[in-house]
Design a protein around this motif. Structure first.
Motif, PDB file in Angstrom:
ATOM      1  N   ILE A  50      29.580 -17.607 -16.770  1.00 21.94           N
ATOM      2  CA  ILE A  50      28.481 -16.676 -16.472  1.00 21.94           C
ATOM      3  C   ILE A  50      27.505 -17.362 -15.504  1.00 21.94           C
ATOM      4  O   ILE A  50      26.884 -16.717 -14.654  1.00 21.94           O
ATOM      5  N   GLY A  51      27.432 -18.697 -15.620  1.00 29.04           N
ATOM      6  CA  GLY A  51      26.595 -19.482 -14.702  1.00 29.04           C
ATOM      7  C   GLY A  51      27.104 -19.363 -13.276  1.00 29.04           C
ATOM      8  O   GLY A  51      26.331 -19.212 -12.324  1.00 29.04           O
ATOM      9  N   LEU A  52      28.397 -19.421 -13.152  1.00 23.92           N
ATOM     10  CA  LEU A  52      29.006 -19.302 -11.833  1.00 23.92           C
ATOM     11  C   LEU A  52      28.790 -17.886 -11.278  1.00 23.92           C
ATOM     12  O   LEU A  52      28.503 -17.704 -10.095  1.00 23.92           O
ATOM     13  N   ALA A  53      28.889 -16.900 -12.170  1.00 24.06           N
ATOM     14  CA  ALA A  53      28.685 -15.509 -11.743  1.00 24.06           C
ATOM     15  C   ALA A  53      27.253 -15.309 -11.248  1.00 24.06           C
ATOM     16  O   ALA A  53      27.033 -14.669 -10.214  1.00 24.06           O
ATOM     17  N   GLN A  54      26.265 -15.875 -11.954  1.00 26.69           N
ATOM     18  CA  GLN A  54      24.880 -15.709 -11.501  1.00 26.69           C
ATOM     19  C   GLN A  54      24.646 -16.424 -10.176  1.00 26.69           C
ATOM     20  O   GLN A  54      23.849 -15.990  -9.359  1.00 26.69           O
ATOM     21  N   ALA A  55      25.366 -17.538  -9.980  1.00 30.27           N
ATOM     22  CA  ALA A  55      25.208 -18.267  -8.712  1.00 30.27           C
ATOM     23  C   ALA A  55      25.767 -17.446  -7.538  1.00 30.27           C
ATOM     24  O   ALA A  55      25.321 -17.589  -6.407  1.00 30.27           O
ATOM     25  N   LEU A  56      26.737 -16.577  -7.838  1.00 29.83           N
ATOM     26  CA  LEU A  56      27.391 -15.799  -6.766  1.00 29.83           C
ATOM     27  C   LEU A  56      26.803 -14.400  -6.596  1.00 29.83           C
ATOM     28  O   LEU A  56      27.245 -13.654  -5.725  1.00 29.83           O
ATOM     29  N   ILE A  57      25.809 -14.056  -7.430  1.00 29.17           N
ATOM     30  CA  ILE A  57      25.329 -12.667  -7.516  1.00 29.17           C
ATOM     31  C   ILE A  57      24.913 -12.079  -6.166  1.00 29.17           C
ATOM     32  O   ILE A  57      25.127 -10.910  -5.895  1.00 29.17           O
ATOM     33  N   HIS A  58      24.337 -12.912  -5.295  1.00 31.16           N
ATOM     34  CA  HIS A  58      23.792 -12.377  -4.034  1.00 31.16           C
ATOM     35  C   HIS A  58      24.646 -12.765  -2.820  1.00 31.16           C
ATOM     36  O   HIS A  58      24.133 -12.817  -1.704  1.00 31.16           O
ATOM     37  N   HIS A  59      25.945 -13.015  -3.051  1.00 28.45           N
ATOM     38  CA  HIS A  59      26.860 -13.401  -1.977  1.00 28.45           C
ATOM     39  C   HIS A  59      26.308 -14.587  -1.190  1.00 28.45           C
ATOM     40  O   HIS A  59      26.066 -14.473   0.021  1.00 28.45           O
ATOM     41  N   PRO A  60      26.115 -15.728  -1.835  1.00 29.60           N
ATOM     42  CA  PRO A  60      25.528 -16.867  -1.095  1.00 29.60           C
ATOM     43  C   PRO A  60      26.508 -17.440  -0.061  1.00 29.60           C
ATOM     44  O   PRO A  60      27.718 -17.314  -0.216  1.00 29.60           O
ATOM     45  N   LYS A  61      25.932 -18.088   0.944  1.00 32.11           N
ATOM     46  CA  LYS A  61      26.778 -18.753   1.950  1.00 32.11           C
ATOM     47  C   LYS A  61      27.048 -20.194   1.516  1.00 32.11           C
ATOM     48  O   LYS A  61      27.968 -20.838   1.993  1.00 32.11           O
ATOM     49  N   LEU A  62      26.152 -20.685   0.629  1.00 31.49           N
ATOM     50  CA  LEU A  62      26.285 -22.059   0.134  1.00 31.49           C
ATOM     51  C   LEU A  62      26.194 -22.049  -1.386  1.00 31.49           C
ATOM     52  O   LEU A  62      25.282 -21.435  -1.957  1.00 31.49           O
ATOM     53  N   LEU A  63      27.129 -22.743  -2.011  1.00 27.14           N
ATOM     54  CA  LEU A  63      27.130 -22.829  -3.465  1.00 27.14           C
ATOM     55  C   LEU A  63      26.949 -24.298  -3.852  1.00 27.14           C
ATOM     56  O   LEU A  63      27.696 -25.158  -3.379  1.00 27.14           O
ATOM     57  N   VAL A  64      25.934 -24.567  -4.685  1.00 25.63           N
ATOM     58  CA  VAL A  64      25.704 -25.936  -5.140  1.00 25.63           C
ATOM     59  C   VAL A  64      26.050 -26.001  -6.624  1.00 25.63           C
ATOM     60  O   VAL A  64      25.476 -25.274  -7.427  1.00 25.63           O
ATOM     61  N   LEU A  65      26.998 -26.844  -6.966  1.00 24.97           N
ATOM     62  CA  LEU A  65      27.482 -26.908  -8.345  1.00 24.97           C
ATOM     63  C   LEU A  65      27.305 -28.318  -8.891  1.00 24.97           C
ATOM     64  O   LEU A  65      27.847 -29.277  -8.331  1.00 24.97           O
ATOM     65  N   ASP A  66      26.544 -28.434  -9.954  1.00 24.53           N
ATOM     66  CA  ASP A  66      26.315 -29.743 -10.566  1.00 24.53           C
ATOM     67  C   ASP A  66      27.275 -29.886 -11.749  1.00 24.53           C
ATOM     68  O   ASP A  66      27.111 -29.206 -12.761  1.00 24.53           O
TER      69      ASP A  66
END
Lengths: 280, 315
Positions: free
Chosen positions: A149-165
């Motif tokens: 669900i964390g990954l889904a919220q990170a993608l919610i707005h179609h980001p161009k950059l994804l930062v994953l810790d």
């Protein structure tokens, strides 16, 4: 020359220790460049400065010296995060919200609403395999489900950059495989991914380039295949080769001043074995 | 995970990828973002057990004032108002401190603050959303407590009216009307509305001050302890200030010093209009507006101070 997705120049972060004269240098003179569309792995042991670097890039912590930019914008500015999705390590979110409510909340923070947001929530719940758990409160989610669900919220707005810790920390092998597949797919769709990890085998599988941090300093950086290649060695994997053939190859190698270092049966990975054994 | 499932998942994602990318223009300040955080904060607070415990306790206290011993109806209404408004004042203040103290430390501990602030959300909006959520919760609590208080007061008024009419059935009409008017006048008076408004504003002030303290505190226990000190000092500071002014000449330095003290420890006694309402003393419009403005001013100042500290906070 294209504009980098992330540019870090001369970054230093020193944390003062209250009531003590000494201070802790978490990051020292870091220069880093992440190109658009690549998966960059920031590797290093615990306490090497990975999370601090990510936090500075996201504007959560201010640098002592140096500058960080996201797509050419100073990362201290709020608008630099318009095209950024972030998944922190072991995210906790609000336990009282359901999966659907969580995505709605983060979608609204990104300026989304109405039918567009509803559609996007459905898409993402489907993508991360949580459609059935959409009405379930996050307090009842497993660690793997929280990560998804964390990954889904990170993608919610179609980001161009994804930062994953540490995106796969604490997730079971099946969940971890799912996340890695998703990261690979994001790369194919042109999304830049910056991830921190100390799970080297996993990073090796998905990263195009890596940087290794030790004591806050970048000690290695480059394309993965270049960094890990052993220049004077070559691997040859044969199928259905007889013992005679193998002996002939060894003899041939010896005659041409080469040496067979190791001869062994090919093995599957423990992960593949586990996934096959637990496949439903 | 099987390849079959992998492919299915990725196909679904590819299908979604064909949708138009979401380009939303970033606004430096967005009420929609503040509203999202406010609604979420209100939801968070209404799911807290402490909220219901405090509210039920306050309502029980207000309700139980109906059974308190009394000699005359004036005394009865006086006790009812005294207990009810006192309970409202204490419980809204307590709720303001307890509810606000946990908001930021909890978000930092759970790392939810990282996820929120990693989105294009300015820190000021985050704080405004949080405080607005608390103020809404306080408004709901005050309204519920006021409703119960008015209901209890109305029930007692009706009971007293019935008794009065029954006892004075033989008395002349003018005398009966005068007695009914006297009962009504001592039960409800218009000053209760500004009184309750001031109780709410005092709670708002305490919530904003708690938010400010919590921006540099690391645990909510620390915030609550500091706020307990401020609460008691705030109720005593007016008396101490008068005493101090009498003992020292009122020069510029003294005034500055007192202004700093007044900022750190707001004069909470100034918000105590309950005694006047209970005694039946009319609250002048001037006093009401002055006190209300003081409450709004303090709430705004503490929220801005909290934003200032939070802006530079390393998360």
């Amino acid at each position: 020359m294209t504009e980098p997705a992330i540019a870090v120049r001369g970054l230093t972060k020193i944390f003062p220790v209250p009531f003590h004269r000494q201070s802790i240098t978490a990051v020292r003179d870091l220069d880093l460049r992440v190109e658009p569309g690549e998966v960059f792995g920031l590797l290093g042991p615990n306490g090497s400065g990975k999370s601090t670097t990510l936090k500075i890039i996201l504007g959560l912590v201010s640098p002592t010296r140096g500058r960080t930019e996201i797509f050419g914008r100073d990362s201290r500015l709020v608008e630099s995060r318009v095209a950024v999705g972030f998944l922190p390590e072991n995210p906790y979110f609000y336990k009282y919200l359901t999966g659907e409510e969580t995505l709605r909340f983060f979608g609204r923070l990104c300026g989304l609403g109405g039918a567009r947001l509803r559609e996007r929530i459905n898409e993402l719940l489907d993508l991360v395999g949580l459609t059935k758990a959409r009405k379930q409160r996050l307090g009842t989610y497993s660690k793997g489900m929280l990560q998804r669900i964390g990954l889904a919220q990170a993608l919610i707005h179609h980001p161009k950059l994804l930062v994953l810790d540490e995106p796969t920390a604490g997730v079971d092998p099946a969940g971890s495989r799912e996340i890695r597949d998703l990261i690979r797919d994001l790369r194919h769709r042109g999304i830049t991914v910056l991830l921190s990890s100390h799970l080297l085998a996993q990073a090796q599988e998905i990263c195009d380039r890596v940087g290794i941090l030790a004591d806050g300093a970048l000690v290695r950086e480059g394309r993965l295949e270049e960094l890990i290649a052993i220049e004077n060695q070559t691997e040859l994997v044969l199928e259905n080769a007889s013992g005679t053939l193998l002996n002939e190859i060894e003899g041939l190698a010896a005659r041409s001043n080469a040496r067979v270092i190791e001869r062994r049966k090919s093995t599957t990975t423990l992960e593949r074995l586990f996934l096959e054994a637990t496949k439903k | 995970m099987s390849n079959e499932i992998d492919n299915l998942t990725l196909e679904r994602f590819d299908a979604s990828a064909s949708a138009r990318p979401m380009q939303t223009r970033h606004r430096a300040f967005s009420l929609a973002r503040v509203r999202a955080i406010t609604v979420n904060t209100l939801t968070e607070l209404t799911r807290l057990k402490v909220f219901y415990v405090l509210l039920v306790f306050a309502l029980l206290l207000i309700g139980s004032s109906i059974f308190m011993a009394q000699f005359t109806f004036q005394q009865e209404f006086q006790i009812l108002k005294d207990v009810s408004l006192g309970a409202m004042s204490i419980f809204t203040s307590l709720l303001a401190i307890v509810a606000t103290a946990r908001l930021i430390p909890q978000d930092i501990e759970d790392r939810t603050v990282y996820t929120i602030l990693a989105k294009p959300v300015p820190r000021l909006e985050y704080l405004l959303g949080k405080i607005a959520g608390v103020l809404l919760l306080l408004a709901i609590s005050t309204l519920v407590m006021s409703a119960v208080f008015v209901l209890v007061l109305y029930m007692r008024e009706q009971a007293v009216l019935h008794t009065t009419i029954r006892q004075m059935s033989a008395a002349p009409r003018e005398q009966l009307d005068a007695a009914v008017r006297a009962v009504r006048a001592s039960a409800f008076n218009i000053d209760m509305v500004p009184g309750i408004t001031i109780i709410y504003l005092k709670a708002c002030l305490l919530a904003a001050l708690t938010l400010f303290v919590s921006t540099f505190a690391t645990t909510n226990i620390f915030t609550i302890v500091v706020m307990a000190f401020i609460y008691f000092i705030g109720h005593l500071q007016a008396t101490a200030r008068e005493y101090w002014l009498q003992a020292h000449a009122s020069g510029l330095i003294t005034k500055i010093f007192l202004a700093v003290v007044a900022l750190l420890f707001p004069d909470l006694q100034a918000f105590n209009l309950v005694d006047d309402i209970v005694a039946g003393t009319a609250i002048s419009l001037g006093l009401f507006f002055k006190t209300a403005l003081l409450g709004i001013f303090y709430t705004a100042i503490y929220t801005l101070l909290a934003a200032f500290v939070f802006y530079g906070k390393e998360l």
